[in-house]
Design an enzyme around this catalytic site. Structure first.
Site, PDB file in Angstrom:
ATOM      1  N   ARG A 235       0.856  -1.185   0.000  1.00 16.89           N
ATOM      2  CA  ARG A 235       0.000   0.000   0.000  1.00 16.89           C
ATOM      3  C   ARG A 235       0.888   1.230   0.000  1.00 16.89           C
ATOM      4  O   ARG A 235       1.943   1.249   0.656  1.00 16.89           O
ATOM      5  CB  ARG A 235      -0.890   0.045   1.254  1.00 16.89           C
ATOM      6  CG  ARG A 235      -2.104  -0.872   1.233  1.00 16.89           C
ATOM      7  CD  ARG A 235      -3.159  -0.437   0.210  1.00 16.89           C
ATOM      8  NE  ARG A 235      -4.357  -1.254   0.231  1.00 16.89           N
ATOM      9  CZ  ARG A 235      -4.561  -2.326  -0.552  1.00 16.89           C
ATOM     10  NH1 ARG A 235      -3.645  -2.701  -1.415  1.00 16.89           N
ATOM     11  NH2 ARG A 235      -5.702  -3.000  -0.477  1.00 16.89           N
TER      12      ARG A 235
ATOM     13  N   GLU B  30      -4.124   7.234  -4.491  1.00 17.77           N
ATOM     14  CA  GLU B  30      -4.354   6.751  -5.869  1.00 17.77           C
ATOM     15  C   GLU B  30      -5.713   7.220  -6.374  1.00 17.77           C
ATOM     16  O   GLU B  30      -6.664   7.258  -5.598  1.00 17.77           O
ATOM     17  CB  GLU B  30      -4.367   5.209  -5.890  1.00 17.77           C
ATOM     18  CG  GLU B  30      -3.048   4.591  -5.531  1.00 17.77           C
ATOM     19  CD  GLU B  30      -3.151   3.072  -5.341  1.00 17.77           C
ATOM     20  OE1 GLU B  30      -4.221   2.489  -5.672  1.00 17.77           O
ATOM     21  OE2 GLU B  30      -2.182   2.486  -4.856  1.00 17.77           O
TER      22      GLU B  30
ATOM     23  N   HIS C 205      -1.477  -0.102  -9.654  1.00 20.88           N
ATOM     24  CA  HIS C 205      -2.135  -0.999  -8.684  1.00 20.88           C
ATOM     25  C   HIS C 205      -2.745  -2.225  -9.384  1.00 20.88           C
ATOM     26  O   HIS C 205      -3.962  -2.437  -9.358  1.00 20.88           O
ATOM     27  CB  HIS C 205      -3.217  -0.234  -7.899  1.00 20.88           C
ATOM     28  CG  HIS C 205      -3.573  -0.913  -6.593  1.00 20.88           C
ATOM     29  ND1 HIS C 205      -3.903  -0.231  -5.455  1.00 20.88           N
ATOM     30  CD2 HIS C 205      -3.661  -2.228  -6.255  1.00 20.88           C
ATOM     31  CE1 HIS C 205      -4.178  -1.077  -4.478  1.00 20.88           C
ATOM     32  NE2 HIS C 205      -4.023  -2.314  -4.948  1.00 20.88           N
TER      33      HIS C 205
HETATM   34  C1  DGY Z   1      -5.736  -6.204  -2.360  1.00 19.46           C
HETATM   35  O1  DGY Z   1      -6.265  -7.316  -2.462  1.00 19.46           O
HETATM   36  O2  DGY Z   1      -5.613  -5.623  -1.272  1.00 19.46           O
HETATM   37  C2  DGY Z   1      -5.288  -5.551  -3.625  1.00 19.46           C
HETATM   38  O3  DGY Z   1      -4.551  -4.415  -3.374  1.00 19.46           O
HETATM   39  C3  DGY Z   1      -6.457  -5.239  -4.539  1.00 19.46           C
HETATM   40  O4  DGY Z   1      -7.360  -4.445  -3.872  1.00 19.46           O
END
Ligand code: DGY
Length: 321
Positions: free
Chosen positions: A240, A269, A287
């Protein structure tokens, strides 16, 4: 009238997931795949029993507080749940679930792509060719760093971190890791444990971030910790954006302290810090860590397994609140 539960589906889902939803529930689909403003999500949630959401839906305490009382469960189509205020959900008696494990391979694969892309200057080379600016070749042209045989530090040795470690070992990398708890020897599989991040960082010629975004990990990769990395290290993030202090990372990429970075996730984002776009030495992806057909189906099925359990009165496998 059918007594099948009504599920609000916040984004367009793959056909196989949509088919199962239509078979077992009364889904309220979002076929346009628009990001639903909170008011619209709330309107769609009227009289519904559950929500199937993605990380794009920010379930704040205020929004959770306004959900209709009929909603029993929020199933997230993601492993990360930093977009859901878990304490607020819990306080309202809502069940929250996520989709761990099924995305480990796709995300670890993407992490290898980030490492390779950043180390071998993939974006820079691609940009050169697309701009029709590739005019010659020499022994010093586009020379990058080799991944094979280097030391990799992994922060967060959950499912994705462990698969990344195995893939990296396939590149003869020496794997170091920091995790809240040391893994047992079988799961460690030869990786070297460090009790603190600070102790691990000086070993990490490559650093891969795989920890969840929590109040404790926010801004974890900051200027002080970057300074502990070897000069010319390469950082990749498929976890993240919140775990990185953008200002510190950008400064280190500009100064050459870091040779490169590979980033699939960002703060705020998709309105990322524009400075990233100006840097030659970052390999940027939007992402897409879990974006394979296989994994998106598997995530959807896992989320549906969780919904099935809730509506059958069983404890869902992936309950996080
Ligand atoms: C997750 O599964 O957390 C990925 O980042 C997709 O949202």
């Amino acid at each position: 009238m059918s007594d099948k539960p009504v599920i609000v589906v916040s984004r367009k889902v793959p056909p196989a997931v949509a088919a199962r939803l239509s078979r077992d529930y009364r889904p309220r689909f979002n076929d346009e795949d628009r990001l639903l403003p909170s008011e619209e999500l709330l309107a769609r949630a009227k009289g519904a029993d559950g929500l199937l959401i993605c990380h794009t839906e920010r379930m704040t305490a205020a929004l959770i507080g306004r959900l209709p009382g009929t909603i029993r469960v929020i199933a997230s189509y993601s492993v990360g749940v930093d977009h859901v205020d878990l304490a607020a959900a819990k306080a309202r008696g809502l069940i929250v679930t996520n989709t761990p494990e099924v995305l480990n391979d796709a995300t670890a694969e993407l992490t290898m792509l980030l490492m390779l892309g950043a180390a071998r200057r993939a974006s820079e080379g691609e940009r050169l060719i697309r701009a029709d600016e590739w005019s010659s070749w020499s022994l010093s042209f586009m020379v990058g760093a080799e991944v094979t045989g280097k030391r990799l530090g992994i922060v967060g040795m959950g499912g994705v971190g462990r698969v990344t470690a195995r893939r990296a070992m396939g590149f003869d990398m020496e794997v170091h890791y920091h995790n809240r708890n040391r893994l047992d020897a079988a799961l460690e599989a030869g990786a070297i444990y460090h009790e603190s991040i600070e102790e691990m960082l000086p070993h990490a010629q490559f650093l891969a971030l795989h920890c969840p975004a929590t109040p404790e990990t926010e801004g974890l990769l900051n200027a002080e910790r970057i300074a502990l990395l070897p000069d010319g290290a390469i950082v990749v993030n498929a976890a993240r954006g919140a775990v990185v202090d953008d200002e510190a990372l950008i400064a280190a990429l500009k100064s050459g302290k870091l040779a490169a970075a590979g980033l699939d996730v960002f703060n705020n984002e998709p309105d990322i810090d524009p400075a990233y776009r100006e840097l030659e030495n970052v390999f940027l992806l939007p992402h897409v860590g879990t974006a394979t057909r296989e994994t998106r189906d598997a995530m959807g099925f896992r989320a549906l397994d969780n919904l099935d359990a809730v509506f059958a009165g069983r404890e869902p496998r992936d309950r996080v609140a």
